[in-house]
Every structure is written in C-alpha cells, then in structure tokens.
Write a protein that holds these residues in place. Structure first.
Motif, PDB file in Angstrom:
ATOM      1  N   PHE A 285     107.382 -79.589 -28.908  1.00 49.80           N
ATOM      2  CA  PHE A 285     106.311 -79.230 -27.969  1.00 49.80           C
ATOM      3  C   PHE A 285     105.746 -77.882 -28.399  1.00 49.80           C
ATOM      4  CE2 PHE A 285     104.472 -77.781 -23.946  1.00 49.80           C
ATOM      5  CZ  PHE A 285     103.848 -78.936 -23.492  1.00 49.80           C
ATOM      6  N   VAL A 286     104.417 -77.813 -28.465  1.00 54.25           N
ATOM      7  CA  VAL A 286     103.782 -76.566 -28.917  1.00 54.25           C
ATOM      8  C   VAL A 286     102.867 -76.044 -27.814  1.00 54.25           C
ATOM      9  CG1 VAL A 286     102.262 -75.488 -30.623  1.00 54.25           C
ATOM     10  CG2 VAL A 286     103.830 -77.314 -31.326  1.00 54.25           C
ATOM     11  N   ALA A 287     103.092 -74.790 -27.418  1.00 54.55           N
ATOM     12  CA  ALA A 287     102.207 -74.129 -26.459  1.00 54.55           C
ATOM     13  C   ALA A 287     101.536 -72.966 -27.175  1.00 54.55           C
ATOM     14  CB  ALA A 287     102.999 -73.633 -25.260  1.00 54.55           C
ATOM     15  N   ALA A 288     100.226 -72.808 -26.970  1.00 55.45           N
ATOM     16  CA  ALA A 288      99.504 -71.742 -27.677  1.00 55.45           C
ATOM     17  C   ALA A 288      98.755 -70.858 -26.691  1.00 55.45           C
ATOM     18  CB  ALA A 288      98.520 -72.353 -28.669  1.00 55.45           C
ATOM     19  N   ILE A 289      98.829 -69.557 -26.938  1.00 52.02           N
ATOM     20  CA  ILE A 289      98.076 -68.589 -26.146  1.00 52.02           C
ATOM     21  C   ILE A 289      97.181 -67.830 -27.115  1.00 52.02           C
ATOM     22  CG2 ILE A 289      98.215 -66.627 -24.561  1.00 52.02           C
ATOM     23  CD1 ILE A 289     101.259 -67.559 -24.224  1.00 52.02           C
ATOM     24  N   ASN A 290      95.869 -67.849 -26.844  1.00 49.18           N
ATOM     25  CA  ASN A 290      94.934 -67.179 -27.741  1.00 49.18           C
ATOM     26  C   ASN A 290      93.688 -66.832 -26.945  1.00 49.18           C
ATOM     27  OD1 ASN A 290      92.926 -66.683 -29.898  1.00 49.18           O
ATOM     28  ND2 ASN A 290      94.564 -67.437 -31.234  1.00 49.18           N
ATOM     29  N   LYS A 291      93.075 -65.700 -27.257  1.00 52.22           N
ATOM     30  CA  LYS A 291      91.901 -65.333 -26.456  1.00 52.22           C
ATOM     31  C   LYS A 291      90.629 -66.012 -26.965  1.00 52.22           C
ATOM     32  CE  LYS A 291      90.418 -61.138 -28.793  1.00 52.22           C
ATOM     33  NZ  LYS A 291      90.335 -59.704 -28.813  1.00 52.22           N
TER      34      LYS A 291
END
Ligand SMILES: Cc1cc2nc3c(=O)[nH]c(=O)nc-3n(C[C@H](O)[C@H](O)[C@H](O)COP(=O)(O)OP(=O)(O)OC[C@H]3O[C@@H](n4cnc5c(N)ncnc54)[C@H](O)[C@@H]3O)c2cc1C
Ligand SMILES: Nc1ncnc2c1ncn2[C@@H]1O[C@H](COP(=O)(O)O)[C@@H](O)[C@H]1O
Lengths: 328, 260
Positions: A285-291
């Motif tokens: 499972f991949v979670a990404a945080i990016n603006k």
C-alpha cells in the motif's frame, strides 16, 4: 507483411536465473501481439551459457549465448562490441535491453554503429500500422511522450515492471553457444563493491520515505516522529535527500539504492521519478503526501494527500497518536 | 587537459502542469510561465570539471549549450562558477529535439578541437533520456561511461579512474582511456554557487556563437509524435477536506487496513 526481427539482449554476469530478463521476454510477446515478429535472445556474460539455456527453454525464443571469459568483466562498452557482429548478422528491426547501467553506456554508441534510432526508458509500446510507437516518461514522470522511429532499426532500453511476462507452456528454443575472445578495451573494470544498503529497510513493515520536499535536515525530525507511530518501521529517502547529506546513502530507495516492498510505503515530498519508483513499486500500500497536485507520485500511490508537509505532518502524527491511544 | 562541459537550460519541474487534455502539438507543453535554470546534473558536471582542474591543473574548461537565445543563461552561470569560455549553438528549438540532432551539433563543434574530456549530465531533467552524451561519444568514436559521480587521473597516463553507483546501490570503479566522454551523476559534493561578482563579470565575457546550419545538422532519426498524461498505476484516491480532516481520514484509513 515481412516478419519483423527482434533481438532481446540479456546480461549474464551473475549466477542464477536471469529473472529480470523476463521483462524483456514480455516485450518480445508484446511486439508479437499485433504483427508477426521473430524474437531472438542474445545473452552476454560470464554465465551466458546457463542463462541462455534458461531463457530459450522458458520463453521458446532461440538464443545465442556469448560466454565472456571471467578475466574480462562485462562493461557496457564490451557488451556493445560483442553484440555488434551478431546484430550485423541478424539485422533486427528492434533491439531491446533492460534499462541497466551497462545498457546506458552501450545503447548510444551501438545506435551510431548500427545507424539506428535509440529510445531509452521505454514503458509502453503501441502498434501503428506495421510500425511501433514507443512511450517514455518525461518531466519527472508528469508526462508521457510517444516516439516514432521511422524506417531505421531502433535500439531500446525498457524500464523494469512495465511489461509482465505470462508463463505459458512453450517449445524450448534452440541455443547456440559462442566463446568470443574480446580484444583489449578502452574501459576496464577495476573494482566492484557490494551494496551497503541497510538491511533494516528490507525488513521494515512500514517505510516512511522523505523526499527533497521535506525542505531541510531539521524537518527530518518530523519524518522520524511519523515513523515512530508505526511498529517495525524504518526511515528512507530519495537520492536527492541522500545527496544533500540529510540521510546516509545506505537509506536511499530506488534504482541505485535499496529495493523495498513493505506493507505500507509513505512517500513524503517525493516527486515520483521512475528511478525512485523502481525501488518501491512492490510495496503493498502506498500513501503519498505532496503539495503539487500534479506530482507523478500520485499516479503510483493508492492514496494521495495534497498538502504542505510542514503543516500536515504534525497533524498526521497527532491523528496517528490519538488513533493509537484508542487501540491501546 | 582541455575539457568541454555540455550544459542545458531546463524548466523547473514544479512549474510544469499536467492538464487533463493533451496539447495540440507536443512542444506546447513548454508554455509560458515556466521557471528555467541549468540542468542540475550539468551543474555537477561543471563542478567536476572545476575540481579536476584544481587537482591536475587542467588547462581550459569550455561550456557548450544548444538552444534558443535564452539558453545563454546557462553559459553565464557556468562561467560564473569558473568555466573559461562559453559556446552557444543557436537553435530554433522545439525543445523536444531528437537527441541525435543535439548530439550531432555538439559533436560537430567538438571534433577537431582537441578536447581530452567531454562531460555531460547523466540526464536532462526535462527529457530524461541519458542519451545525448553517449550518442555524441559514438559519433566521435570515443569511449563513454555514464552516471559517474567521482573521477580522478589514473596512474596510467591518458586515463581516468571513475566511480559510479549501479543497480541496487552496488559500486564500481572503472578505468577509461582519454579522450573520453563521461556523464555525471549527482553525489555528495554539491556544485558551487557562483559568487555574484563572478556572475556579473561572466555577463561581460564574449561568447562564441554558431548557427545550427553552419554545423551540418545530423538526421533526427526519431520524432516525438504525441505527449499525454501518464496512466494511473495505482488507484490514487485523493483525500479531500480541511488539513485536520485529511490527517484524520488518512490515519483512519491506515488503521482500517491494519497498517498502523
Ligand atoms: C542514473 C540515475 C539514478 C538514480 N537513482 C535514484 C535512486 O536510486 N533513488 C532516487 O530516489 N532517485 C534516483 N535518481 C534521481 C531521480 O531521477 C530524482 O531526481 C529523485 O528521485 C527526485 O527526488 P525527490 O523526489 O526527493 O525530489 P524532487 O524531484 O525535487 O521532488 C520534490 C517533491 O517535493 C514536493 N514538495 C516540495 N516542497 C514540499 C512541501 N513543503 N510539502 C509537500 N511537498 C513538497 C514537490 O512538489 C516535489 O514533487 C536517479 C537519477 C539518475 C539519473
Ligand atoms: N540542448 C543541449 N545543450 C547542451 N547540452 C545538452 C543539451 N541537451 C542535452 N545535453 C547534455 O546531455 C545530457 C543528457 O541529456 P539527455 O540525453 O536529454 O538526458 C545533459 O545533461 C547535457 O549535459
């Protein structure tokens, strides 16, 4: 329609089944879907005989194995020099390599020698009449370009993970073994050192990865605190974070770093260049945080949050800690 | 030792949007409002050339670019960092120019000019091909090593020892005979920042300027026919709401999946 001839080039410097080459085998099958093609392996390296036997048997494609003497380690230049006469003989329209370091040394000069076109980092192939169009990423993975090579032969490097081999029963292909004696080379391997990637990265169930978007070494504290919210976790980084000295290279994930496949990969401020994705695409499972809402990482993530890390990570840490105290 | 460094002006990736509708012509993705700078890997290449000069007393470092008028900026920056001389091959660029065309122009310039070493970046950040350098080496008939992050003069004369990182974080040291072409990978030694006074001085240096026609353009061999947004490789569900709400939703989702 004339049958197109395709040569797949596999390196065989290390012992064991060349499993990575199955991505190339899948390219052979992909090319054959829309029009008849004749696919041929060219296997080069110390262990070319065994690798050639495995590849011709498991894929049904005929193979030529060039067994290189052990005192001549395979470099990209040597690979090009040994491949040239065989390719001049087979006259393929398409020559495909995996996107490895030696392939990157070798494909440009080889294209010049064969008067061919050359496309690196191919991740998709589309039929276009009796020609093919090749897809590759640009701008850190934000866009795909589609390239046509005209009437010339074309030399490709193929990214790992984009073409899946389907194992069906096939008649073993014939194998021819040759033992070339390489002439002195202008490039010589002096030393090869093993990877110093941290074992802890491979064993972690959660990998929290920091990209350049973390902004400064001080902010890594947030990444460590985030990681502490998960049992059996480890902190990793993109190459740019390691180049900046914010984390040691032993914690780099990607093509020139570690390959990880944890249950959870949390990508924080990582743009999603393929060199990074190669190292983590096996995560469950991949979670990404990016603006940046257009960042390529969101196309390789199961869930995405568009936020600034500086404000969002403290909130996420708080939410996870609260979460934990409920369960405790 | 005479060194040529190839430097490219590229748009900052963060300023490149991904609209849902593909543009009419591929080159339209280079629209107005982009921020431009020197390709990061080329900064490392300039730095590597300067460091080689500091240790070996190399005689001359030239910076070369192919591009429109504005591309001159990267030559000024290279000279601000310490390069001696700037060469600009003016090209009415659609910016998706074939690597064979770019390499052909640069090889035409470099041939007959007795360079010992040509440095490129390991890739351009916009087109990410890693090809212009190796193709140029092929055209010149020179040996070529890609993704080198450190190198020094070898004990053998007319050779360099190069370090690089390959798949899986493994390391290699290789010796290469000169003249040679290397492509430079980023590493722990950061490119120097040009001092303002040096940048100002670099702005007054004359540049050598060529038009592409005078250098006999090579056949492009291949052409970008379309650009499109890439496919989703995973679901990519976006969590929406206030920042607090997003944090709670993400935490809840991870918990429901047994991931924390
Ligand atoms: C031969 C070769 C091998 C390579 N090997 C590897 C490798 O093994 N591993 C690897 O990782 N890379 C590797 N690279 C480099 C790779 O191409 C990318 O340059 C690198 O992965 C980018 O790192 P990044 O995502 O951290 O930084 P960037 O690409 O600079 O991305 C930073 C991201 O952070 C976001 N951001 C910025 N500020 C914030 C904020 N405040 N909050 C939230 N988000 C923010 C931005 O929108 C951007 O998407 C290799 C390159 C080459 C040429
Ligand atoms: N237009 C250009 N002008 C000067 N150098 C270039 C140009 N395009 C590519 N290069 C060089 O070739 C390297 C690799 O580019 P690419 O093959 O596009 O990934 C860059 O890092 C530069 O050193």
């Amino acid at each position: 329609m004339p049958i197109k001839s395709v040569v797949l080039i596999a390196e065989a410097e290390t012992d064991g089944n060349p499993s990575a080459a199955m991505d190339l085998a899948a390219v052979g099958d992909r090319l054959g879907q829309d029009q008849p093609v004749g696919v041929h392996w060219l296997v080069v390296g110390k262990h070319a005989a065994a690798a050639g036997e495995y590849l011709s048997e498991s894929t049904g494609y005929p193979a030529t194995a060039l067994v290189v003497p052990p005192e001549k380690p395979l470099t990209g230049a040597l690979l090009a020099n040994l491949a040239k006469p065989v390719l001049a003989d087979l006259r393929p329209e398409i020559i495909a390599f995996l996107h490895t370091s030696s392939a990157q040394d070798c494909v440009g000069p080889l294209a010049i020698a064969l008067e061919a076109a050359c496309i690196t980092g191919v991740q998709g192939i589309i039929a276009d009449g009796d020609q093919f169009i090749f897809q590759r990423a640009v701008f850190g993975g934000k866009w795909l370009t589609e390239i046509r090579a005209g009437d010339r032969p074309v030399v490709l490097t193929v990214l790992p993970g984009f073409f899946q081999w389907e194992d069906t029963k096939r008649q073993p292909g014939p194998l021819e073994i040759q033992q070339p004696s390489p002439s002195p080379q202008r490039i010589r391997l002096i030393e090869a050192r093993a990877s110093d990637c941290e074992a802890a990265l491979g064993q972690a169930e959660t990998v929290v990865a920091a990209g350049r978007g973390i902004g400064s070494q001080e902010n890594l504290d947030l990444i460590h605190r985030l990681a502490a919210c998960f049992p059996k976790s480890a902190v990793a980084g993109s190459r740019l974070v390691c180049d900046a000295g914010w984390l040691p290279y032993s914690r780099q994930v990607g093509v020139t770093g570690a390959t990880v496949s944890p249950a959870l990969y949390l990508a924080c401020g990582i743009s999603g260049a393929f060199q990074h994705l190669v190292g983590m695409s096996g995560s469950r499972f991949v979670a990404a945080i990016n603006k940046d809402p257009d960042a390529a990482i969101f196309r390789a993530a199961d869930v995405g949050v568009v936020e600034d890390l500086n404000t969002f990570l403290p909130l996420l840490i708080e939410a996870l800690e609260r979460n934990r105290s409920y369960t405790a | 030792m005479k060194i040529l460094v190839c430097t490219k002006r590229v748009p900052d990736l963060e300023t490149i949007p991904t609209p849902e509708i593909p543009p009419k012509s591929p080159a339209d993705i280079f629209r107005d409002g982009l921020a431009w700078r020197m390709n990061r890997y080329d900064e490392y290449a300039v730095e590597a050339a300067l460091q080689l000069r500091e240790t070996t007393g190399a005689s001359r470092i030239d910076a070369l670019t192919v591009g429109e008028e504005d591309a001159e900026e990267v030559l000024r920056r290279a000279m601000g960092m310490g390069a001696d001389h700037g060469v600009h091959i003016l090209q009415t660029n659609d910016r998706l120019t074939s690597p064979f065309t770019i390499a052909g122009l640069m090889a035409a310039y470099a041939r007959e000019r007795a360079y010992d070493l040509i440095l490129c970046g390991t890739m351009s950040e916009d087109l990410m091909q890693g090809l212009v350098g190796p193709i140029m080496a092929g055209m010149l008939g020179w040996p070529c090593l890609t993704s080198v992050h450190a190198f020094a003069q070898s004990e053998r004369s007319q050779a360099l020892v190069c370090e690089r990182e390959i798949e899986g974080g493994c390391q290699e040291a290789l010796e290469i005979d000169l003249p040679a072409l290397l492509t430079i990978q980023s590493g722990s030694c950061q490119p120097r920042y040009p001092a303002l006074s040096k940048l100002l001085r670099a702005n007054t240096y004359p540049l050598e300027v060529f038009s592409e026609e005078t250098l006999a353009p090579a056949d492009a061999r291949q052409r970008v026919v379309t650009v499109r947004p890439p496919e989703q490789r995973r679901e990519g569900v976006r969590i929406e709401g206030s920042s607090e709400s997003k944090a709670h939703q993400l935490a809840a989702m991870l918990r429901s999946k047994g991931l924390c």
